[in-house]
Design a protein around this motif. Structure first.
Motif, PDB file in Angstrom:
ATOM      1  N   UNK A 234       0.944  -1.157   0.033  1.00 11.14           N
ATOM      2  CA  UNK A 234      -0.051   0.041  -0.002  1.00 11.14           C
ATOM      3  C   UNK A 234       0.748   1.203  -0.082  1.00 11.14           C
ATOM      4  N   UNK A 235       0.458   2.163  -0.511  1.00  9.37           N
ATOM      5  CA  UNK A 235       1.217   3.516  -0.660  1.00  9.37           C
ATOM      6  C   UNK A 235       0.184   4.502   0.036  1.00  9.37           C
ATOM      7  N   UNK A 236       0.664   5.591   0.498  1.00 10.26           N
ATOM      8  CA  UNK A 236       0.015   6.743   1.090  1.00 10.26           C
ATOM      9  C   UNK A 236       0.674   7.907   0.781  1.00 10.26           C
ATOM     10  N   UNK A 237      -0.234   8.999   0.599  1.00  9.44           N
ATOM     11  CA  UNK A 237       0.496  10.360   0.210  1.00  9.44           C
ATOM     12  C   UNK A 237       0.969  10.916   1.506  1.00  9.44           C
ATOM     13  N   UNK A 238       2.371  11.400   1.316  1.00  8.94           N
ATOM     14  CA  UNK A 238       2.991  11.938   2.572  1.00  8.94           C
ATOM     15  C   UNK A 238       2.238  13.382   2.932  1.00  8.94           C
ATOM     16  N   UNK A 239       2.479  13.699   4.175  1.00  5.37           N
ATOM     17  CA  UNK A 239       1.801  14.844   4.806  1.00  5.37           C
ATOM     18  C   UNK A 239       2.445  16.187   4.349  1.00  5.37           C
ATOM     19  N   UNK A 240       1.558  17.348   4.645  1.00 10.44           N
ATOM     20  CA  UNK A 240       2.031  18.490   4.327  1.00 10.44           C
ATOM     21  C   UNK A 240       2.707  18.638   2.593  1.00 10.44           C
ATOM     22  N   UNK A 241       3.648  19.791   2.296  1.00  7.16           N
ATOM     23  CA  UNK A 241       4.028  20.077   1.209  1.00  7.16           C
ATOM     24  C   UNK A 241       4.533  18.944   0.201  1.00  7.16           C
ATOM     25  N   UNK A 242       5.179  18.118   0.829  1.00  6.41           N
ATOM     26  CA  UNK A 242       5.801  16.872   0.500  1.00  6.41           C
ATOM     27  C   UNK A 242       4.731  16.088  -0.286  1.00  6.41           C
ATOM     28  N   UNK A 243       3.562  15.788   0.519  1.00  4.74           N
ATOM     29  CA  UNK A 243       2.493  15.215  -0.368  1.00  4.74           C
ATOM     30  C   UNK A 243       1.872  15.868  -1.331  1.00  4.74           C
TER      31      UNK A 243
ATOM     32  N   UNK B  23       2.631   6.026  10.906  1.00  7.13           N
ATOM     33  CA  UNK B  23       1.739   7.058  10.777  1.00  7.13           C
ATOM     34  C   UNK B  23       2.604   8.363  11.092  1.00  7.13           C
ATOM     35  N   UNK B  24       3.517   8.363  12.112  1.00  2.80           N
ATOM     36  CA  UNK B  24       4.474   9.469  12.446  1.00  2.80           C
ATOM     37  C   UNK B  24       5.380   9.761  11.255  1.00  2.80           C
ATOM     38  N   UNK B  25       5.923   8.656  10.514  1.00  4.26           N
ATOM     39  CA  UNK B  25       6.720   8.903   9.232  1.00  4.26           C
ATOM     40  C   UNK B  25       6.015   9.623   8.086  1.00  4.26           C
ATOM     41  N   UNK B  26       4.676   9.086   8.041  1.00  2.00           N
ATOM     42  CA  UNK B  26       3.994   9.621   6.994  1.00  2.00           C
ATOM     43  C   UNK B  26       3.775  11.448   7.354  1.00  2.00           C
ATOM     44  N   UNK B  27       3.341  11.574   8.501  1.00  2.00           N
ATOM     45  CA  UNK B  27       3.048  13.098   8.786  1.00  2.00           C
ATOM     46  C   UNK B  27       4.167  13.697   9.081  1.00  2.00           C
ATOM     47  N   UNK B  28       5.470  13.177   8.952  1.00  2.00           N
ATOM     48  CA  UNK B  28       6.574  13.923   9.417  1.00  2.00           C
ATOM     49  C   UNK B  28       6.979  15.308   8.567  1.00  2.00           C
ATOM     50  N   UNK B  29       6.573  15.229   7.395  1.00  2.23           N
ATOM     51  CA  UNK B  29       6.906  16.303   6.631  1.00  2.23           C
ATOM     52  C   UNK B  29       5.779  17.553   6.499  1.00  2.23           C
TER      53      UNK B  29
END
Length: 164
Positions: free
Chosen positions: A95-104, A156-162
């Motif tokens: 599965x892939x997930x869009x990263x948080x913030x501007x990176x996503x 989850x923390x890694x996804x949201x880290x950006x």
């Protein structure tokens, strides 16, 4: 995990557009989930193939992510990154997930191999194999659940880290 409502799940989305959130299809039995036996809630969207969702309680509150399954499944049996059960009844898929913030917003994603049916909590609760006789199997089970929570919240923390 404490029980959550569908509205709480929707309100907790990160990295998804408003139109994506608007199209979320909950399982018909969502209100019957045994939240006490779950470290997170995950399900596949019956209306949109390859789409799935996961809601995870974190120290900062509930976080819901939109996941997209890769086109191809692993050619060999893969181990789930979260429950690490080598005897899973379902397949682990990417599965892939869009990263948080501007990176996503720029299209950056993060991938993870997870049980296709999100049965990680049930897998982690299984009794250890017979060679663990004479040891505290409940302690092993509790450690498995703690490890599962750590790996899922770490993802989850890694996804949201950006996030901005």
């Amino acid at each position: 995990m404490d029980p959550v409502s569908q509205q709480q799940v929707v309100d907790a989305f990160r990295g998804a557009t408003k139109s994506e959130v608007k199209r979320v299809a909950f399982p018909s039995n969502f209100d019957e989930f045994d939240f006490a036996a779950l470290e997170f809630v995950g399900w596949r969207d019956k209306k949109i193939p390859r789409r799935a969702y996961v809601s995870v309680p974190t120290d900062d509150g509930l976080v819901t992510l939109l996941l997209t399954q890769a086109d191809a499944k692993p050619s060999a049996k893969a181990m789930c990154t979260w429950c690490r059960d080598v005897n899973i009844s379902s397949q682990a898929v990417l599965y892939s997930v869009r990263r948080g913030g501007s990176a996503g917003r720029k299209g950056d994603t993060l991938g993870v191999l997870v049980c296709e049916d999100f049965r990680c909590a049930a897998n982690a609760r299984k009794l250890p194999p017979a060679f663990h006789k004479g040891t505290d199997v409940e302690q092993i089970r509790e450690q498995n659940l703690a490890d599962l929570r750590r790996r899922v919240t770490g993802f989850v923390a890694e996804v949201l880290s950006t996030e901005d």
